[in-house]
Design a protein around this motif. Sequence first.
Motif, PDB file in Angstrom:
ATOM      1  N   THR A 278       0.837  -1.193   0.000  1.00 35.76           N
ATOM      2  CA  THR A 278       0.000   0.000   0.000  1.00 35.76           C
ATOM      3  C   THR A 278       0.877   1.251   0.000  1.00 35.76           C
ATOM      4  OG1 THR A 278      -0.073   0.181   2.408  1.00 35.76           O
ATOM      5  CG2 THR A 278      -1.722  -1.232   1.363  1.00 35.76           C
ATOM      6  N   PRO A 279       0.333   2.388  -0.445  1.00 39.39           N
ATOM      7  CA  PRO A 279       1.092   3.635  -0.355  1.00 39.39           C
ATOM      8  C   PRO A 279       1.546   3.940   1.065  1.00 39.39           C
ATOM      9  CG  PRO A 279      -0.831   3.937  -1.745  1.00 39.39           C
ATOM     10  CD  PRO A 279      -0.961   2.575  -1.130  1.00 39.39           C
ATOM     11  N   SER A 280       0.730   3.603   2.045  1.00 41.76           N
ATOM     12  CA  SER A 280       1.086   3.869   3.434  1.00 41.76           C
ATOM     13  C   SER A 280       2.323   3.079   3.851  1.00 41.76           C
ATOM     14  CB  SER A 280      -0.094   3.521   4.344  1.00 41.76           C
ATOM     15  OG  SER A 280       0.212   3.799   5.691  1.00 41.76           O
ATOM     16  N   GLN A 281       2.396   1.814   3.460  1.00 36.27           N
ATOM     17  CA  GLN A 281       3.562   1.000   3.797  1.00 36.27           C
ATOM     18  C   GLN A 281       4.826   1.550   3.149  1.00 36.27           C
ATOM     19  OE1 GLN A 281       1.810  -2.701   2.354  1.00 36.27           O
ATOM     20  NE2 GLN A 281       2.001  -3.610   4.406  1.00 36.27           N
ATOM     21  N   LEU A 282       4.748   1.863   1.876  1.00 35.51           N
ATOM     22  CA  LEU A 282       5.927   2.354   1.156  1.00 35.51           C
ATOM     23  C   LEU A 282       6.393   3.690   1.709  1.00 35.51           C
ATOM     24  CD1 LEU A 282       4.930   1.384  -2.500  1.00 35.51           C
ATOM     25  CD2 LEU A 282       6.632   0.280  -1.037  1.00 35.51           C
ATOM     26  N   LEU A 283       5.444   4.569   2.044  1.00 36.84           N
ATOM     27  CA  LEU A 283       5.829   5.867   2.592  1.00 36.84           C
ATOM     28  C   LEU A 283       6.494   5.693   3.951  1.00 36.84           C
ATOM     29  CD1 LEU A 283       5.817   8.942   2.339  1.00 36.84           C
ATOM     30  CD2 LEU A 283       3.561   8.954   3.422  1.00 36.84           C
ATOM     31  N   ARG A 284       5.983   4.793   4.757  1.00 35.70           N
ATOM     32  CA  ARG A 284       6.559   4.566   6.079  1.00 35.70           C
ATOM     33  C   ARG A 284       8.015   4.090   5.961  1.00 35.70           C
ATOM     34  NH1 ARG A 284       2.598   2.014   7.867  1.00 35.70           N
ATOM     35  NH2 ARG A 284       3.252  -0.128   7.503  1.00 35.70           N
ATOM     36  N   TRP A 285       8.264   3.142   5.065  1.00 30.45           N
ATOM     37  CA  TRP A 285       9.631   2.665   4.878  1.00 30.45           C
ATOM     38  C   TRP A 285      10.533   3.775   4.323  1.00 30.45           C
ATOM     39  CZ3 TRP A 285       7.499  -2.136   1.873  1.00 30.45           C
ATOM     40  CH2 TRP A 285       6.898  -3.011   2.782  1.00 30.45           C
ATOM     41  N   ALA A 286      10.004   4.578   3.391  1.00 31.29           N
ATOM     42  CA  ALA A 286      10.795   5.639   2.783  1.00 31.29           C
ATOM     43  C   ALA A 286      11.185   6.706   3.804  1.00 31.29           C
ATOM     44  CB  ALA A 286      10.021   6.278   1.631  1.00 31.29           C
ATOM     45  N   VAL A 287      10.257   7.076   4.678  1.00 30.93           N
ATOM     46  CA  VAL A 287      10.550   8.102   5.678  1.00 30.93           C
ATOM     47  C   VAL A 287      11.614   7.596   6.660  1.00 30.93           C
ATOM     48  CG1 VAL A 287       9.582   9.378   7.624  1.00 30.93           C
ATOM     49  CG2 VAL A 287       8.343   9.277   5.458  1.00 30.93           C
ATOM     50  N   ARG A 288      11.517   6.331   7.029  1.00 27.00           N
ATOM     51  CA  ARG A 288      12.546   5.771   7.908  1.00 27.00           C
ATOM     52  C   ARG A 288      13.911   5.765   7.216  1.00 27.00           C
ATOM     53  NH1 ARG A 288       8.996   0.513   9.854  1.00 27.00           N
ATOM     54  NH2 ARG A 288       7.631   1.609  11.340  1.00 27.00           N
ATOM     55  N   GLY A 289      13.921   5.391   5.937  1.00 28.39           N
ATOM     56  CA  GLY A 289      15.180   5.413   5.195  1.00 28.39           C
ATOM     57  C   GLY A 289      15.741   6.814   5.062  1.00 28.39           C
ATOM     58  N   ALA A 290      14.864   7.789   4.815  1.00 25.68           N
ATOM     59  CA  ALA A 290      15.308   9.182   4.712  1.00 25.68           C
ATOM     60  C   ALA A 290      15.898   9.665   6.022  1.00 25.68           C
ATOM     61  CB  ALA A 290      14.136  10.071   4.294  1.00 25.68           C
ATOM     62  N   LEU A 291      15.277   9.299   7.126  1.00 24.91           N
ATOM     63  CA  LEU A 291      15.791   9.700   8.438  1.00 24.91           C
ATOM     64  C   LEU A 291      17.165   9.089   8.686  1.00 24.91           C
ATOM     65  CD1 LEU A 291      15.404  11.116  11.144  1.00 24.91           C
ATOM     66  CD2 LEU A 291      14.079   9.135  11.923  1.00 24.91           C
ATOM     67  N   LEU A 292      17.333   7.825   8.328  1.00 18.47           N
ATOM     68  CA  LEU A 292      18.637   7.171   8.498  1.00 18.47           C
ATOM     69  C   LEU A 292      19.709   7.856   7.669  1.00 18.47           C
ATOM     70  CD1 LEU A 292      20.465   4.847   9.458  1.00 18.47           C
ATOM     71  CD2 LEU A 292      19.600   3.496   7.522  1.00 18.47           C
ATOM     72  N   MET A 293      19.421   8.107   6.400  1.00 19.69           N
ATOM     73  CA  MET A 293      20.436   8.697   5.524  1.00 19.69           C
ATOM     74  C   MET A 293      20.681  10.166   5.867  1.00 19.69           C
ATOM     75  SD  MET A 293      21.451   6.132   4.091  1.00 19.69           S
ATOM     76  CE  MET A 293      22.812   7.155   3.495  1.00 19.69           C
ATOM     77  N   ALA A 294      19.666  10.886   6.351  1.00 20.74           N
ATOM     78  CA  ALA A 294      19.886  12.265   6.803  1.00 20.74           C
ATOM     79  C   ALA A 294      20.840  12.284   7.989  1.00 20.74           C
ATOM     80  CB  ALA A 294      18.553  12.913   7.182  1.00 20.74           C
ATOM     81  N   SER A 295      20.738  11.274   8.864  1.00 21.84           N
ATOM     82  CA  SER A 295      21.657  11.176  10.001  1.00 21.84           C
ATOM     83  C   SER A 295      23.077  10.928   9.519  1.00 21.84           C
ATOM     84  CB  SER A 295      21.216  10.038  10.931  1.00 21.84           C
ATOM     85  OG  SER A 295      19.902  10.251  11.408  1.00 21.84           O
ATOM     86  N   VAL A 296      23.228  10.093   8.492  1.00 21.33           N
ATOM     87  CA  VAL A 296      24.557   9.830   7.927  1.00 21.33           C
ATOM     88  C   VAL A 296      25.129  11.091   7.296  1.00 21.33           C
ATOM     89  CG1 VAL A 296      25.817   8.497   6.195  1.00 21.33           C
ATOM     90  CG2 VAL A 296      24.065   7.378   7.578  1.00 21.33           C
ATOM     91  N   VAL A 297      24.300  11.833   6.559  1.00 25.86           N
ATOM     92  CA  VAL A 297      24.753  13.103   5.964  1.00 25.86           C
ATOM     93  C   VAL A 297      25.272  14.041   7.054  1.00 25.86           C
ATOM     94  CG1 VAL A 297      23.986  15.194   4.766  1.00 25.86           C
ATOM     95  CG2 VAL A 297      23.290  12.946   3.919  1.00 25.86           C
ATOM     96  N   TRP A 298      24.533  14.125   8.178  1.00 28.78           N
ATOM     97  CA  TRP A 298      24.941  15.030   9.252  1.00 28.78           C
ATOM     98  C   TRP A 298      26.267  14.582   9.876  1.00 28.78           C
ATOM     99  CZ3 TRP A 298      26.095  15.014  14.418  1.00 28.78           C
ATOM    100  CH2 TRP A 298      26.131  16.265  15.050  1.00 28.78           C
ATOM    101  N   VAL A 299      26.433  13.291  10.092  1.00 35.49           N
ATOM    102  CA  VAL A 299      27.687  12.779  10.677  1.00 35.49           C
ATOM    103  C   VAL A 299      28.872  13.080   9.756  1.00 35.49           C
ATOM    104  CG1 VAL A 299      28.941  10.671  11.314  1.00 35.49           C
ATOM    105  CG2 VAL A 299      26.577  11.000  12.071  1.00 35.49           C
TER     106      VAL A 299
END
Length: 415
Positions: A278-299
């Motif tokens: 569902t769109p909800s499932q895909l968005l949830r996974w994408a937001v988690r991935g974005a948060l992880l990679m944003a943390s890597v960018v900051w580090v």
Amino acid sequence: MTTPEKAPRAPSTFVLELILGALTAFGPLSIDMYLPALPNIGGDLHASTAAVQLTLATFFVGLALGQFGVGPLIDHFGRKKPLYVGLALYVAGSAGCALAPNVEVLSAFRFLQAIGGAVAIVVPRAVVRDLQSGVGAARMMSRLVLVMGVAPILAPLLGGALLNAFGWRSIFWTLAAAGLVSLAIVFFTLPETAPPRHGRTAQLPPFGELLRDPNFVGHALAGGMLQAAMFAYIAGASFVFITLHHVPPEHFGWFFGANAAGLILNSQINRRLLSRYTPSQLLRWAVRGALLMASVVWVIAFTGWGQLWGMAGALFLFMSTLGFNTPNSTALALENHGKRAGVASAILGSLQFAIAALASWAVSATHNGTAVPMASVILAAAVLGWAALKFASSRGKIRAEDPPSSEGQPRGKAA
């Protein structure tokens, strides 16, 4: 005796998606195409760097205000007539920019250009919701992202080529020509998709009802925050790559284009995955991935680990997650509001561009000669996007509503 205007023959779904995607691309095209020319504009118009950068902020403000105002119009008058006016304003604004004698006039016409371009951004989302809902809407939005996503790849390269060959004013003449061509295509091929309204009696825009819907607010903010992170990247990318990591300006477009290519690729992967999730499932996974990679960018920004290629790789992975963001967050935000898709699309766009403008300003205001300000805004936006999605998941609910105007299309599952 006058004969009624003959409605254009409805194009195939693929052609319709190309038309809507091209209209949606007016925003990024108008932003990215003139970025290589900013120093030349300042020199030619005898303006400071800050004054020239203000023309970009003015465009963001125009997009936000224009989208907010056009929503009630396209619900009242239909999709096509306001689009005619918007594209005409875009052409006039682009021509005014090309003829501007000073930076103040340039800023004024950039605002007018943005007002017209805002209509071209709002209408495609409303048309998608007219025709589809749920999974179908998310799949159609994925195709729009494919077309729209080509703009950040080609626009800086095309802008640089026009700048070198004909000067910066040719960029705006090219945008004016693109507006004219789009106006002709819309007139002859785009069907009217707005739901029929008996007499189209004017109503007060249902802003309150939209803002009281947790599903709309949560998904709009989730999508808007991640879009704000993207604009923080756009605001800081040239400094990070060219100044900090000494990438030649003529090679900057390749780094910029690679990140846009990652976004496009994932938008099409999203389209295929929607047959299983569902769109909800895909968005949830994408937001988690974005948060992880944003943390890597900051580090990486804080420690300097990996230098150029570490930062480039982390930004590529972060931007790639956004290919899942726009199609799914937009479809979910609009799901409950098919009967007022114009107003809902307008508020969605205004909110997202207002947040994006704030993110761009934050990167500039906190500039300290490092990549940390850009990375910090990206991380903060990703955290807020995750929190907004949690709000939508806990409080929002997909309501049963009239089906879209195209028959036989599946409705998506509740988030």
